[in-house]
Design a protein around this motif. Structure first.
Motif, PDB file in Angstrom:
ATOM      1  N   UNK A 122      16.326  62.649 -58.570  1.00 26.51           N
ATOM      2  CA  UNK A 122      15.630  61.499 -58.020  1.00 26.51           C
ATOM      3  C   UNK A 122      16.534  60.275 -58.178  1.00 26.51           C
ATOM      4  N   UNK A 123      16.052  59.116 -57.760  1.00 23.10           N
ATOM      5  CA  UNK A 123      16.901  57.913 -57.775  1.00 23.10           C
ATOM      6  C   UNK A 123      17.257  57.440 -59.185  1.00 23.10           C
ATOM      7  N   UNK A 124      16.537  57.902 -60.186  1.00 25.67           N
ATOM      8  CA  UNK A 124      16.880  57.492 -61.546  1.00 25.67           C
ATOM      9  C   UNK A 124      17.841  58.462 -62.218  1.00 25.67           C
ATOM     10  N   UNK A 125      18.213  59.530 -61.519  1.00 23.64           N
ATOM     11  CA  UNK A 125      19.181  60.466 -62.055  1.00 23.64           C
ATOM     12  C   UNK A 125      18.578  61.681 -62.721  1.00 23.64           C
ATOM     13  N   UNK A 126      17.271  61.803 -62.681  1.00 24.08           N
ATOM     14  CA  UNK A 126      16.627  62.967 -63.282  1.00 24.08           C
ATOM     15  C   UNK A 126      16.691  64.148 -62.313  1.00 24.08           C
ATOM     16  N   UNK A 127      17.128  65.281 -62.818  1.00 24.58           N
ATOM     17  CA  UNK A 127      17.232  66.487 -62.001  1.00 24.58           C
ATOM     18  C   UNK A 127      15.823  66.988 -61.688  1.00 24.58           C
ATOM     19  N   UNK A 128      15.563  67.178 -60.397  1.00 24.17           N
ATOM     20  CA  UNK A 128      14.239  67.639 -59.970  1.00 24.17           C
ATOM     21  C   UNK A 128      14.303  69.013 -59.308  1.00 24.17           C
ATOM     22  N   UNK A 129      15.529  69.523 -59.093  1.00 23.49           N
ATOM     23  CA  UNK A 129      15.656  70.823 -58.441  1.00 23.49           C
ATOM     24  C   UNK A 129      17.042  71.391 -58.668  1.00 23.49           C
ATOM     25  N   UNK A 130      17.110  72.672 -58.946  1.00 29.86           N
ATOM     26  CA  UNK A 130      18.359  73.431 -58.887  1.00 29.86           C
ATOM     27  C   UNK A 130      18.067  74.732 -58.154  1.00 29.86           C
ATOM     28  N   UNK A 131      19.010  75.179 -57.336  1.00 28.46           N
ATOM     29  CA  UNK A 131      18.797  76.452 -56.645  1.00 28.46           C
ATOM     30  C   UNK A 131      19.100  77.605 -57.605  1.00 28.46           C
ATOM     31  N   UNK A 160      32.681  61.607 -67.688  1.00 31.90           N
ATOM     32  CA  UNK A 160      32.698  60.134 -67.667  1.00 31.90           C
ATOM     33  C   UNK A 160      32.920  59.618 -66.247  1.00 31.90           C
ATOM     34  N   UNK A 161      33.879  60.209 -65.550  1.00 27.16           N
ATOM     35  CA  UNK A 161      34.162  59.757 -64.184  1.00 27.16           C
ATOM     36  C   UNK A 161      32.976  60.044 -63.254  1.00 27.16           C
ATOM     37  N   UNK A 162      32.426  61.251 -63.358  1.00 21.26           N
ATOM     38  CA  UNK A 162      31.289  61.620 -62.508  1.00 21.26           C
ATOM     39  C   UNK A 162      30.085  60.735 -62.822  1.00 21.26           C
ATOM     40  N   UNK A 163      29.823  60.532 -64.111  1.00 21.71           N
ATOM     41  CA  UNK A 163      28.686  59.694 -64.485  1.00 21.71           C
ATOM     42  C   UNK A 163      28.877  58.270 -63.988  1.00 21.71           C
ATOM     43  N   UNK A 164      30.083  57.733 -64.070  1.00 23.12           N
ATOM     44  CA  UNK A 164      30.361  56.377 -63.572  1.00 23.12           C
ATOM     45  C   UNK A 164      30.114  56.260 -62.081  1.00 23.12           C
ATOM     46  N   UNK A 165      30.592  57.242 -61.321  1.00 21.65           N
ATOM     47  CA  UNK A 165      30.349  57.243 -59.869  1.00 21.65           C
ATOM     48  C   UNK A 165      28.857  57.363 -59.574  1.00 21.65           C
ATOM     49  N   UNK A 166      28.203  58.250 -60.333  1.00 22.17           N
ATOM     50  CA  UNK A 166      26.773  58.450 -60.126  1.00 22.17           C
ATOM     51  C   UNK A 166      26.007  57.142 -60.359  1.00 22.17           C
ATOM     52  N   UNK A 167      26.293  56.481 -61.449  1.00 28.03           N
ATOM     53  CA  UNK A 167      25.609  55.226 -61.775  1.00 28.03           C
ATOM     54  C   UNK A 167      25.828  54.172 -60.698  1.00 28.03           C
ATOM     55  N   UNK A 168      27.069  54.062 -60.194  1.00 26.94           N
ATOM     56  CA  UNK A 168      27.364  53.083 -59.138  1.00 26.94           C
ATOM     57  C   UNK A 168      26.554  53.402 -57.879  1.00 26.94           C
ATOM     58  N   UNK A 173      22.538  52.475 -54.050  1.00 30.69           N
ATOM     59  CA  UNK A 173      21.867  53.269 -53.021  1.00 30.69           C
ATOM     60  C   UNK A 173      22.834  54.031 -52.135  1.00 30.69           C
ATOM     61  N   UNK A 174      24.116  54.003 -52.475  1.00 30.55           N
ATOM     62  CA  UNK A 174      25.122  54.730 -51.687  1.00 30.55           C
ATOM     63  C   UNK A 174      24.979  56.231 -51.920  1.00 30.55           C
ATOM     64  N   UNK A 175      25.479  57.000 -50.979  1.00 29.83           N
ATOM     65  CA  UNK A 175      25.455  58.453 -51.113  1.00 29.83           C
ATOM     66  C   UNK A 175      26.437  58.878 -52.189  1.00 29.83           C
ATOM     67  N   UNK A 176      26.017  59.787 -53.050  1.00 31.52           N
ATOM     68  CA  UNK A 176      26.873  60.272 -54.130  1.00 31.52           C
ATOM     69  C   UNK A 176      27.621  61.518 -53.670  1.00 31.52           C
ATOM     70  N   UNK A 177      28.940  61.461 -53.741  1.00 31.85           N
ATOM     71  CA  UNK A 177      29.796  62.613 -53.455  1.00 31.85           C
ATOM     72  C   UNK A 177      30.898  62.608 -54.496  1.00 31.85           C
ATOM     73  N   UNK A 178      31.126  63.773 -55.075  1.00 31.22           N
ATOM     74  CA  UNK A 178      32.198  63.868 -56.063  1.00 31.22           C
ATOM     75  C   UNK A 178      32.634  65.323 -56.181  1.00 31.22           C
TER      76      UNK A 178
END
Length: 184
Positions: A122-131, A160-168, A173-178
């Protein structure tokens, strides 16, 4: 009926003067008088409100969804004296809900058949689904991935890098890709 507004008249295709003075039994609204009577009978001084939705044709025969809020007014002895009914057209909402459900089912089907691990937050970073493939790829169970546990599936050197990108992305509201390694 002692009052109807123009929207009610337009919706059902009646003039105000055709409706004023009638009852819901005599002005059987598209065969709904039995349902209306049943709803009215549930109103009590302790529970004077009923909220329900129905699908019914409008004046031109198009099927629409209407949410009704019925409110009973009672005298000192608890006898029902008047019912106020307010309806609102929720057709657009119902169509949007149906489209959202179809989209969710399509995503679920695609994600479950994918040969790669897929997760959603979700938008707060909580995992709501894994396949079903994601735990195999990451070594983190679906239960462990809940909330912010999905970060444990990322290789320690990349977190650290992934978390930083995720937080930004989360803040903007940008799309997260990493691209990153998993811990397995």
């Amino acid at each position: 009926m002692v009052f109807v507004n123009e929207n009610y008249c337009r919706y059902f295709g009646w003039s105000r003067w055709e409706v004023i003075g009638s009852t819901f039994e005599t002005r059987d609204i598209r065969g709904q008088s039995g349902r209306i009577r049943g709803t009215v009978l549930t109103l009590t001084p302790g529970n004077p409100t009923a909220i329900y939705e129905e699908e019914a044709p409008d004046a031109d025969g198009s099927m629409r969804y209407v949410q009704w809020i019925d409110r009973g007014f009672f005298d000192e002895a608890g006898k029902l004296k008047e019912v106020q009914a307010i309806g609102r057209d929720i057709t657009a909402l119902k169509r949007t809900e149906a489209e959202l459900l179809a989209s969710k089912r399509q995503f679920q089907s695609l994600a479950e058949s994918a040969p790669v691990g897929v997760f959603r937050t979700d938008m707060s970073g909580r995992c709501v689904y894994v396949n079903r493939r994601w735990p195999e790829v990451t070594g983190v169970t679906a239960k462990e991935a809940e909330e912010e546990g999905w970060f444990r599936g990322i290789h320690e050197d990349d977190r650290a890098e992934v978390f930083g990108k995720w937080e930004m992305c989360r803040r903007t509201g940008a799309e997260f890709r990493a691209e990153y390694r998993h811990r397995r």
